[in-house]
Design a protein around this motif. Structure first.
Motif, PDB file in Angstrom:
ATOM      1  N   VAL A 113       0.675  -1.020   0.160  1.00  0.00           N
ATOM      2  CA  VAL A 113      -0.171  -0.120   0.071  1.00  0.00           C
ATOM      3  C   VAL A 113       0.967   1.382  -0.062  1.00  0.00           C
ATOM      4  CG1 VAL A 113      -1.554   1.413   1.249  1.00  0.00           C
ATOM      5  CG2 VAL A 113      -2.115  -1.155   1.182  1.00  0.00           C
TER       6      VAL A 113
ATOM      7  N   LEU B  38       2.315   1.914  -3.473  1.00  0.00           N
ATOM      8  CA  LEU B  38       1.162   2.225  -4.520  1.00  0.00           C
ATOM      9  C   LEU B  38       1.002   3.703  -4.077  1.00  0.00           C
ATOM     10  CD1 LEU B  38      -1.291  -0.645  -4.464  1.00  0.00           C
ATOM     11  CD2 LEU B  38       0.344   0.015  -6.360  1.00  0.00           C
ATOM     12  N   ALA B  39       0.665   4.067  -2.806  1.00  0.00           N
ATOM     13  CA  ALA B  39       0.387   5.517  -2.437  1.00  0.00           C
ATOM     14  C   ALA B  39       1.611   6.552  -2.749  1.00  0.00           C
ATOM     15  CB  ALA B  39       0.069   5.480  -0.884  1.00  0.00           C
TER      16      ALA B  39
ATOM     17  N   THR C 279       3.408   6.180  -5.216  1.00  0.00           N
ATOM     18  CA  THR C 279       3.524   6.298  -6.513  1.00  0.00           C
ATOM     19  C   THR C 279       2.411   7.298  -7.046  1.00  0.00           C
ATOM     20  OG1 THR C 279       4.447   4.157  -7.098  1.00  0.00           O
ATOM     21  CG2 THR C 279       3.581   4.983  -8.722  1.00  0.00           C
ATOM     22  N   ILE C 280       1.303   7.292  -6.417  1.00  0.00           N
ATOM     23  CA  ILE C 280       0.341   7.952  -6.738  1.00  0.00           C
ATOM     24  C   ILE C 280       0.660   9.441  -6.634  1.00  0.00           C
ATOM     25  CG2 ILE C 280      -2.234   8.660  -6.301  1.00  0.00           C
ATOM     26  CD1 ILE C 280      -2.914   5.609  -5.613  1.00  0.00           C
TER      27      ILE C 280
ATOM     28  N   SER D 253       0.812   5.154   5.858  1.00  0.00           N
ATOM     29  CA  SER D 253       0.700   3.823   4.898  1.00  0.00           C
ATOM     30  C   SER D 253       1.145   2.651   5.420  1.00  0.00           C
ATOM     31  CB  SER D 253       1.001   4.306   3.437  1.00  0.00           C
ATOM     32  OG  SER D 253       0.665   5.058   2.753  1.00  0.00           O
TER      33      SER D 253
ATOM     34  N   ALA E 105      -5.098   3.807  -2.576  1.00  0.00           N
ATOM     35  CA  ALA E 105      -4.009   2.639  -2.699  1.00  0.00           C
ATOM     36  C   ALA E 105      -4.402   1.448  -1.859  1.00  0.00           C
ATOM     37  CB  ALA E 105      -2.766   3.522  -1.844  1.00  0.00           C
ATOM     38  N   ASP E 106      -4.999   1.707  -0.891  1.00  0.00           N
ATOM     39  CA  ASP E 106      -5.385   0.601   0.114  1.00  0.00           C
ATOM     40  C   ASP E 106      -6.557  -0.223  -0.836  1.00  0.00           C
ATOM     41  OD1 ASP E 106      -5.575  -1.167   2.374  1.00  0.00           O
ATOM     42  OD2 ASP E 106      -7.405   0.137   2.985  1.00  0.00           O
TER      43      ASP E 106
ATOM     44  N   ASP F  44      -4.957  -2.894  -3.035  1.00  0.00           N
ATOM     45  CA  ASP F  44      -4.522  -4.058  -2.771  1.00  0.00           C
ATOM     46  C   ASP F  44      -5.476  -4.829  -1.799  1.00  0.00           C
ATOM     47  OD1 ASP F  44      -2.235  -5.842  -2.570  1.00  0.00           O
ATOM     48  OD2 ASP F  44      -1.941  -5.101  -0.447  1.00  0.00           O
TER      49      ASP F  44
END
Length: 206
Positions: free
Chosen positions: A38, A41-42, A44-45, A67, A147-148, A151
């Protein structure tokens, strides 16, 4: 102090923080690999949307901490309200290099990764922030929620993502190791806060 020495000190401080939160995650999170995914992903966003939100490395660090620790509250509960337990546990942590205010921001970002959205009329701690801090919590919690969702099965299905920002839409391109429609559905279910901050619609492509 010369600039390169300042950078070295900051890098060392950040390394100490990351090592600390890794240990906390391993100790209290039932699935620390999910927290790691997470966070990836977070972040990267966050990086892909930097031109929209305008935040920098300090805010990015808060997002990474929140995160990685957003699910540690599961160590205290069997079902429900783990987000509030995560908040409480983060508030009690002595995170190296973080003052009380930054720890509070991390705790709030983690607290809002699921369930109710930030609401100054109902949530005393959020109401106590100034306007800029509330905006920051909303942005970072909005990113964390999506992001959560991406996944939701805790299986690292999403390998990479890229955001394309347009005038009225943000397209999130996902690279996955399998069918990710369930992850997209979950991200959509949790995207309300990020939509509010983006002032654009979000389209997911896999």
């Amino acid at each position: 102090m010369k600039k390169n020495k300042v950078r070295d000190v900051k890098a060392q401080n950040n390394k100490a923080i990351i090592e600390f939160i890794k240990k906390v995650s391993q100790k209290y999170d039932p699935d620390p690999d999910h927290g790691k995914q997470v966070a990836q992903l977070a972040l990267t966003i966050f990086d892909e949307l930097r031109g929209v939100h305008g935040y920098g490395t300090g805010e990015r660090q808060l997002l990474e901490i929140a995160s990685r620790l957003h699910d540690i509250g599961w160590s205290r509960v069997v079902a429900g309200k783990h987000h509030k337990q995560s908040w409480d546990m983060i508030m009690r942590l002595d995170i190296p290099g973080l003052n009380d205010q930054r720890r509070l921001l991390c705790a709030l970002i983690a607290r809002y990764h699921t369930k109710a959205l930030p609401d100054a009329a109902k949530h005393r701690r959020f109401a106590g922030l100034d306007v800029a801090q509330r905006k920051l919590v909303e942005w970072l919690a909005g990113i964390l929620r999506v992001a959560d969702g991406l996944d939701c099965r805790h299986n690292d299905l999403i390998k990479q993502l890229q955001c394309k920002v347009g005038g009225k839409i943000v397209r999130i391109h996902l690279q996955s190791s399998g069918n990710c429609q369930r992850e997209i559905e979950r991200a959509r279910a949790k995207q309300e806060l990020l939509l509010k901050k983006l002032e654009r619609t979000i389209e997911y492509r896999c």
